[in-house]
Write an enzyme that holds these catalytic residues in place. Structure first.
Site, PDB file in Angstrom:
ATOM      1  N   ARG A 160       0.823  -1.211   0.000  1.00 39.87           N
ATOM      2  CA  ARG A 160       0.000   0.000   0.000  1.00 39.87           C
ATOM      3  C   ARG A 160       0.861   1.266   0.000  1.00 39.87           C
ATOM      4  O   ARG A 160       0.540   2.263   0.641  1.00 39.87           O
ATOM      5  CB  ARG A 160      -0.960   0.018   1.204  1.00 39.87           C
ATOM      6  CG  ARG A 160      -1.896  -1.175   1.231  1.00 39.87           C
ATOM      7  CD  ARG A 160      -2.831  -1.215   0.038  1.00 39.87           C
ATOM      8  NE  ARG A 160      -3.560  -2.485   0.024  1.00 39.87           N
ATOM      9  CZ  ARG A 160      -3.162  -3.568  -0.638  1.00 39.87           C
ATOM     10  NH1 ARG A 160      -2.061  -3.529  -1.387  1.00 39.87           N
ATOM     11  NH2 ARG A 160      -3.852  -4.679  -0.597  1.00 39.87           N
ATOM     12  N   SER A 239     -10.949   0.147   3.858  1.00 39.37           N
ATOM     13  CA  SER A 239     -10.158  -0.219   5.032  1.00 39.37           C
ATOM     14  C   SER A 239      -9.477   1.029   5.583  1.00 39.37           C
ATOM     15  O   SER A 239      -8.667   1.649   4.898  1.00 39.37           O
ATOM     16  CB  SER A 239      -9.105  -1.264   4.654  1.00 39.37           C
ATOM     17  OG  SER A 239      -9.727  -2.436   4.189  1.00 39.37           O
ATOM     18  N   GLU A 343      -4.888   4.224   6.447  1.00 38.09           N
ATOM     19  CA  GLU A 343      -4.659   4.050   5.015  1.00 38.09           C
ATOM     20  C   GLU A 343      -5.090   5.259   4.206  1.00 38.09           C
ATOM     21  O   GLU A 343      -4.369   5.684   3.309  1.00 38.09           O
ATOM     22  CB  GLU A 343      -5.367   2.779   4.525  1.00 38.09           C
ATOM     23  CG  GLU A 343      -5.097   2.460   3.062  1.00 38.09           C
ATOM     24  CD  GLU A 343      -5.592   1.085   2.656  1.00 38.09           C
ATOM     25  OE1 GLU A 343      -5.893   0.901   1.463  1.00 38.09           O
ATOM     26  OE2 GLU A 343      -5.671   0.193   3.517  1.00 38.09           O
TER      27      GLU A 343
END
Length: 351
Positions: A160, A239, A343
């Site tokens: 990520r 998320s 995130e």
């Protein structure tokens, strides 16, 4: 190119949160994107890039500069080579590649947002991530003031993360190219155990790509991860926390804390994450720390379908969402000694 003053930004995000931008520019061509960025940089005006808004948390005070909404379009397939304009809807692009009988991104179906965000975040789900298929990215380099094509080897992809994410004020993504696979209509080898189990096959097997895509969409919908304006569980940024990656020593300390809290037979999820590193599950940590599905009493709560999603139940404020995020982050750290990292990108606010 469209320009608005004091324009609401909340409707441009999947969380539906945040105050207005002083100016909102909607650009439909690469030239418009570049000219808007150059003008903002020359004037010293703060600049916010907005794509699909699915990974964005905007503060209640809004943004005191120019918000640039990238609405470019462009989908081109040349054999197995795919080129997408930054403003293309990612989920729709995935569907089109599956319809063309190509494999490589079918398990990333249903991920909201635009194609331009995929290399920045190294977007991934259900065993696939775009680092597996991206070949190069066309960007405008704000530091150099020129257009650049960045090959995949120079994107510094990791979990990520990417070079573009580590230098957020330097690169503006314009186009992304991917190398897909012609496997006679079959998917790439399945890497995610849950997907394989639902399909009745083993990890490493292939299935029809359309079947893999539909299975992933059902999985995502069951977790509130497919956008639905009538379902407040999807009023989220997906998320909210990344899965923690721990050193061996940190992992051992975590296991000790988990055993102390939950009993000696506790077996937290653990996945290899490179030499000397172990990845565990943020959702497992959140749930075991006492933050179960639906947790909260206000207008910002944990999703009733998935503990990783923090949601706007309607008319919430960003401050309320961030207060919940801090409560979850601090509670997990108190329980297990592991610090969760958000995130989504925060603008005009922070944890």
């Amino acid at each position: 190119m469209q320009e608005e003053s004091n324009a609401p930004l909340a409707p441009l995000t999947t969380l539906r949160l945040g105050g207005p931008a002083r100016v909102l520019v909607t650009a439909t061509t690469d030239d418009e994107v570049v000219s808007t960025v150059r003008e903002a940089d020359e004037r010293g005006t703060p600049l916010l890039i907005v794509g699909g808004g699915s990974n964005l948390v905007i503060g209640d005070e809004g943004f005191p500069g120019t918000a640039l909404r990238i609405a470019t379009r462009g989908f081109r397939l040349d054999g197995t080579d795919l080129e997408l304009a930054a403003g293309e809807n990612w989920s729709e692009a995935v569907a089109r590649t599956v319809e063309a009988g190509l494999a490589g991104i079918e398990c990333m179906a249903g991920i909201p947002g635009s194609a331009g965000a995929t290399p920045i975040q190294n977007v991934g789900a259900y065993g696939q991530e775009v680092a597996d298929t991206v070949t190069e990215v066309d960007v405008y380099d704000r530091r150099e003031g020129r257009l650049v094509t960045v090959p995949a080897a120079e994107c510094a992809f990791s979990y990520r993360h990417s070079r573009f994410k580590s230098e957020p004020d330097r690169f503006v993504v314009l186009r992304v190219r991917y190398a897909l696979e012609d496997a006679d209509g079959l998917s790439a080898p399945l890497r995610y155990a849950e997907t394989a189990r639902l399909l009745g096959v083993s990890v490493g097997d292939r299935v029809p790509a359309a079947q893999a895509r539909e299975t992933v969409l059902k999985l995502r919908a069951g977790k509130g991860m497919v956008l639905d304006p009538e379902d407040h569980d999807t009023w989220s940024a997906g998320s909210f926390f990344t899965n923690p990656i721990l050193t061996v020593a940190e992992h051992e300390q975590f296991l000790a804390r988990a055993a102390e809290r939950l009993g000696p037979d506790t077996a937290p999820p653990a996945y290899p994450a490179g030499e000397g590193r172990v990845k565990t599950s943020a959702a497992w940590l959140i749930d075991r720390a006492g933050f179960t599905k639906g947790y909260g009493t206000g207008r910002a709560r944990i999703s009733t379908k998935h503990t990783l999603a923090l949601t706007n139940r309607g008319e919430a404020r960003t401050d309320e969402l961030l207060a919940l995020a801090r409560e979850v982050r601090d509670g997990v750290h108190a329980a297990f000694g592991v610090t969760l990292v958000n995130e989504p990108v925060t603008v005009g606010c922070s944890l």
